[in-house]
Design an enzyme around this catalytic site. Structure first.
Site, short mmCIF file in Angstrom:
data_model
loop_
_atom_site.label_atom_id
_atom_site.label_comp_id
_atom_site.label_asym_id
_atom_site.label_seq_id
_atom_site.Cartn_x
_atom_site.Cartn_y
_atom_site.Cartn_z
N HIS A 307 0.85 -1.19 0.00
CA HIS A 307 0.00 0.00 0.00
C HIS A 307 0.88 1.23 0.00
CE1 HIS A 307 -3.15 2.84 1.08
NE2 HIS A 307 -3.98 1.91 0.63
N ASP A 365 -8.06 -5.37 0.17
CA ASP A 365 -8.62 -6.00 -1.02
C ASP A 365 -8.25 -7.47 -1.14
OD1 ASP A 365 -10.03 -3.85 -1.80
OD2 ASP A 365 -8.37 -2.95 -2.88
#
Ligand code: CMC
Length: 431
Positions: A307, A365
């Site tokens: 991320h 996700d």
């Protein structure tokens, strides 16, 4: 003591420049460079690695500590105690609703879920096999044609109505993009159901038999919506702000946000994760894919890992991981080969030196894709559901931008690296 000024010094005797340092309520201070252009100087930051594009009081992230707050409330508390409409209210209005405000908000949302009947012909104008995100970009953009009064973005009452219309109709648009794809009749919203149950009804019911949503799955879906509702100035939110900064219609702004979210490096990661798991196919091949992910000459990345902001466990991932186990338990799916593969990949990557050193943890996700697959939602719908959730954040951020006294059209500058001035050469004289 925090500094209040920064001095930019240059070599070759150039005059230094003093810039103010601004402090937020929490988080890093920022150097206010707005006057820099007056000195004939710009800053360079492709991908906005160190640029605060706006001030905002909606969402706070501390990537080092793995913290996420909506309007000051830790995401863990909201995921535990709230439902999605309550969180949407919080994001848009700044405070959690009291009982009366919540009742009014939910009733208003419930009464705006129907689409204008002519909108069904927009779906029908598209190919049956169109990706749901392509359908959503089109249908949400087309809403500007159905509600032209929202072109006046500076009227707060019209902005409030646009927010209700978007939040209420997005589940219908999202579910219908699936129904159209599946060749099934559109299912109309049911006012007796809550937000998540109504969405599941529009996704999974058929005219042939009654449908009742499994409460564990409805709660899991509600959590997915809460966890994806906002994430400060990510690519799609920044897109909504940039498009909105020109005064564009809110439906056009949200449509642009959906387009930006679609990419596999952003919202498309949940779909890409499942595609990757299908490609890996078997636990015995995980090693091969981990090796590829580490190989600089191979463009393959482990989807659902890493991320831009979180360099610690994504707090949303920790909650979704727990929900993932609840859903797998409820459905008795722990022995499903795909889920076993996902859990093994998670374990191996968490222990691998490359991923540990680069601080690449599974992100939200990775788990949300697994949960949605277990719920029977097809891969192609994963990002569409992310878009449904993020609509709450997009609206809140768009509203904040339009009503801010600092609101100006977004107009980034550049470092030009092309040709210097040169003269036109007629075609017959060109080499
Ligand atoms: N697999 C293998 N290596 C990776 C991965 C990955 N998933 N992610 C980052 N790296 C490596 C990358 O190669 C680079 O290595 P080096 O420094 O040796 O060149 C280093 O880690 C830093 O990566 P980056 O691309 O500079 O980092 P970024 O902040 O620009 O990208 C990211 C962040 C999320 C786009 C990236 O981690 C990625 O592509 N992840 C996979 C896609 C994904 O899961 N995206 C969903 C993000 S969460 C949902 C959302 O908020 O939208």
């Amino acid at each position: 003591m925090k500094p209040t000024k920064a001095t930019l010094t240059f070599d070759k005797g150039a005059k230094s420049i003093e810039l103010p340092v601004l402090s937020g309520t929490i988080g890093p201070d920022v150097i206010d460079i707005r006057t820099l252009a007056n000195h004939g100087m710009l800053t360079y930051d492709p991908g906005f690695l160190a640029t605060a594009s706006c001030s905002s009081n909606i969402t706070f992230i501390d990537g080092e500590k793995g913290l996420l707050y909506y309007r000051g409330y830790p995401i863990e508390q909201l995921a535990e105690h709230c439902d999605f409409p309550e969180v949407a209210y919080l994001l848009i209005n700044g405070e959690l609703p009291n009982a009366e405000q919540k009742k009014h908000f939910v009733e208003t949302l419930t009464r705006h879920t129907m689409l204008h009947d002519q909108m069904s012909s927009i779906f029908r104008g598209l190919r049956r096999d169109a990706h749901p995100m392509a359908v959503m970009v089109s249908v949400v953009g087309a809403m500007a044609a159905f509600y032209p009064e929202h072109a006046d973005v500076f009227d707060p009452r019209l902005r409030e109505i646009a927010a209700f219309r978007l939040l209420a109709k997005m589940p219908t648009v999202t579910a219908w993009s699936y129904k159209y794809n599946a060749g099934q009749p559109f299912a109309y919203p049911q006012n007796r159901l809550n937000y998540a149950e109504n969405f599941m009804h529009m996704m999974f019911s058929s005219p042939c038999e009654p449908y009742t949503a499994n409460p564990v799955l409805a709660r899991a879906l509600d959590r997915i919506l809460i966890l994806h509702a906002d994430h400060e100035q990510n690519a799609s939110t920044s897109t909504v702000r940039v498009v909105g900064s020109s005064g564009a219609n809110p439906f056009a702004c949200i449509s642009a946000g959906i387009a930006s979210l679609w990419g596999p490096l952003h919202g498309g990661a949940n779909e890409a994760t499942l595609k990757m798991l299908e490609e890996i196919g078997d636990i015995s091949r995980i090693g091969e894919y981990i090796k590829r992910a580490k190989d600089k000459t191979d463009s393959f990345r482990l989807m659902g890992f890493g991320h831009r902001v979180y360099k610690n466990m994504d707090p949303r991932a920790a909650i979704m991981r727990q929900t993932c186990h609840q859903v797998l338990d409820d459905l008795g799916l722990h022995d499903d080969p795909m889920f076993k593969l996902a859990l093994k990949l998670e374990q191996i990557a968490l222990e691998d030196e490359y991923f540990v050193n680069k601080r690449l943890y599974p992100n939200v996700d990775f788990y949300s894709g697994i949960v949605m697959r277990a719920m029977g939602i097809p891969n192609s719908m994963f990002t569409a559901i992310f878009a449904l959730a993020r609509t709450a954040g997009w609206i809140a951020q768009w509203n904040e931008m339009i009503s801010s006294t600092e609101h100006r059209i977004a107009r980034p500058r550049q470092l030009y690296t092309g040709q210097q001035r040169r003269d036109y050469v007629p075609v017959e004289q060109r080499p």
